[in-house]
Design an enzyme around this catalytic site. Structure first.
Site, PDB file in Angstrom:
ATOM      1  N   SER A 138      -6.587  56.737  27.130  1.00 50.35           N
ATOM      2  CA  SER A 138      -6.006  55.812  26.172  1.00 50.35           C
ATOM      3  C   SER A 138      -6.764  55.971  24.865  1.00 50.35           C
ATOM      4  CB  SER A 138      -6.148  54.379  26.673  1.00 50.35           C
ATOM      5  OG  SER A 138      -7.511  54.022  26.609  1.00 50.35           O
ATOM      6  N   LYS A 139      -6.261  55.317  23.852  1.00 51.67           N
ATOM      7  CA  LYS A 139      -6.890  55.429  22.534  1.00 51.67           C
ATOM      8  C   LYS A 139      -8.343  54.958  22.600  1.00 51.67           C
ATOM      9  CE  LYS A 139      -5.749  55.026  17.836  1.00 51.67           C
ATOM     10  NZ  LYS A 139      -5.105  54.485  16.723  1.00 51.67           N
ATOM     11  N   ARG A 140      -8.541  53.910  23.368  1.00 49.64           N
ATOM     12  CA  ARG A 140      -9.880  53.337  23.468  1.00 49.64           C
ATOM     13  C   ARG A 140     -10.876  54.342  24.056  1.00 49.64           C
ATOM     14  NH1 ARG A 140     -12.060  50.690  27.586  1.00 49.64           N
ATOM     15  NH2 ARG A 140     -10.079  50.851  28.669  1.00 49.64           N
TER      16      ARG A 140
END
Ligand code: GLU
Length: 456
Positions: free
Chosen positions: A237-239
């Site tokens: 994910s982006k995180r």
């Protein structure tokens, strides 16, 4: 000669998965004295953007992977693709298909009803042209037997032709060529010998092989690299890393550290973690890339980054802090000492800059609670200590002597002193801090706090 390429589609920024396959391709070409090409796959006008091309090139420049020759843009090669579509039409290896959307939908429905996988049935191989329909061009794919790809990472991977490909479209009714067609044509015309790419492209490979074979081109070697997953084994994910490579610059990662981190995602050499580029050029081999997916590990990236920061010399650090964090350490007289302290602590250049900043700039504000705890007596103590330490030179010793002579414990001096120097009671070690700041600067910071304490 080994020729590899990186072929991003400019539909967004460059992310670490792309950067990793680019790195693998780059290393493999450079190691073999071959060529590494950069090709922008921008045929999809609706999804591509100028901004994405710019972002990809900017990221490429940041990591300093040099490519050979000029960047190729697929959008400038439509004439070439048309030429090859025509060649296939002329040789009877491709044909115009006049099937209307309604006909295709009907075929689909029928196949689904029969429990079959929907696929074009090749009927216009023999049917005559139809009025009122602008044809697409389809390539003739094998209808029986199987194809085996000797993948450099995955080993032998076989596909049944009839299960995998139909006579797929190579040119749409408006004449524009399709993705798998242009990739194969370009890789062949550009002399690419080794295709290293994400294994999300494995399913495209049989289609591309159809194109190679139809045009009589040699099929390159393929290396399909497993994905990078999150620490929990899920899609990134982006995180946890699926972000613009340039975000890593903003967060204070060094490009060398990021590349070192990425090369280890899927490839290893014993248990070595830190590799210079020279070492990578000597050791990297795509045949030893892992068959299974690798896991993104943020704390390892931080650790690698801190190792690379430690290797930077003062001049390099001065340049980086100025460029990336607008912090000018150039004129600071104890820069070498300051850098040593920051190197101990900082895992990113951003940490480094904020650590350095408190030495370069006086506190703009004080922690309310910490400042309230500083009495006028404590200020006086700091003043006396600085007078005492002024001619001593060595602060560890001076602190020890002063504490003993006055029967004090360290925090009684260190806490108010740190509030004065940095605005909060917690912070870097006192002796090191004073060595960096010098007595005179420390006195001025104490005076500033005194002003506040006495006024308050
Ligand atoms: N353009 C494709 C992508 O960005 C890569 C194609 C390839 O490597 O063959 O995913």
């Amino acid at each position: 000669m080994i020729v590899t390429r990186f072929a991003p589609s400019p539909t967004g920024f460059l992310h670490i998965g792309g950067l990793r396959t680019a790195l693998f391709s780059y290393l493999w070409a450079r190691k073999n004295g071959g060529k590494f090409l950069l090709r922008i796959e921008d045929t999809d006008q609706a999804r591509n953007s100028e901004a994405a091309v710019k972002a990809i090139l900017e990221a490429f420049e940041w990591v300093k992977m040099d490519y050979d020759g000029a960047i190729e843009y697929q959008s400038k090669r439509f004439d070439i693709y048309a030429e090859y579509v025509n060649k296939l039409l002329d040789s009877g290896k491709a044909y115009r298909c006049y099937m209307s959307k309604e006909e295709l939908d009907a075929l689909r429905e029928e196949q689904i009803k029969l429990g079959k996988r929907p696929r074009y049935d090749g009927r216009y191989r023999s049917l005559p042209p139809k009025e009122g329909v602008k044809p697409v061009v389809r390539i003739k794919s094998p209808t029986s037997g199987k194809v085996t790809i000797e993948d450099g990472v995955k080993g032998a991977v076989s596909f049944e032709w009839s299960e995998t490909v139909d006579d797929f479209i190579i040119a749409r009714s408006d004449g524009t060529p399709t993705y798998n067609f242009v990739v194969a044509v370009d890789d062949a015309l550009m002399g690419v010998t080794d295709v290293i790419r994400g294994d999300d492209h494995l399913s495209n490979t049989p289609k591309q092989i159809v194109v190679y074979n139809a045009l009589g081109f040699a099929v390159p070697k393929f290396f399909h690299v497993p994905m990078i997953l999150s620490g929990e084994g899920k899609k990134l994910s982006k995180r946890d890393g699926a972000t613009d490579v340039m975000e890593y610059k903003k967060m204070g990662y060094l490009p060398e550290a990021l590349l070192n981190f990425l090369v280890r995602l899927g490839w290893s050499h014993g248990d070595q973690e830190i590799f210079s580029r020279q070492e990578l050029l000597r050791l990297f081999d795509p045949r030893s890339i892992n068959k299974s997916a690798s896991a993104y590990n943020a704390s390892k990236l931080l650790w690698i980054n801190s190792e690379y920061i430690k290797q930077k010399n003062d001049q390099e650090l001065i340049a980086l802090l100025k460029e990336d964090f607008s912090l000018d350490v150039g004129g600071f007289k104890n820069a070498a000492l300051l850098f040593n302290l920051c190197k101990e602590k900082a895992r990113t250049l951003m940490d480094f800059a904020s650590e350095a900043r408190r030495f370069l700039l006086r506190p703009e504000s004080y922690d309310e609670k910490d400042a309230a705890a500083v009495s006028a007596d404590a200020i006086a103590l700091c003043e006396r200590f600085l007078e005492f330490a002024r001619d001593k030179g060595e602060f560890h010793q001076a602190i020890g002597e002063f504490l003993e002579a006055n029967d004090l414990k360290m925090p009684q001096l260190a806490k108010p002193m740190r509030v004065a120097l940095f605005g909060a009671a917690q912070g870097p070690a006192l002796a090191e801090s004073l060595a960096i700041l010098g007595v005179k600067e420390a006195q001025e910071r104490v005076a500033a706090l005194k002003n506040r304490v006495c006024r308050g």
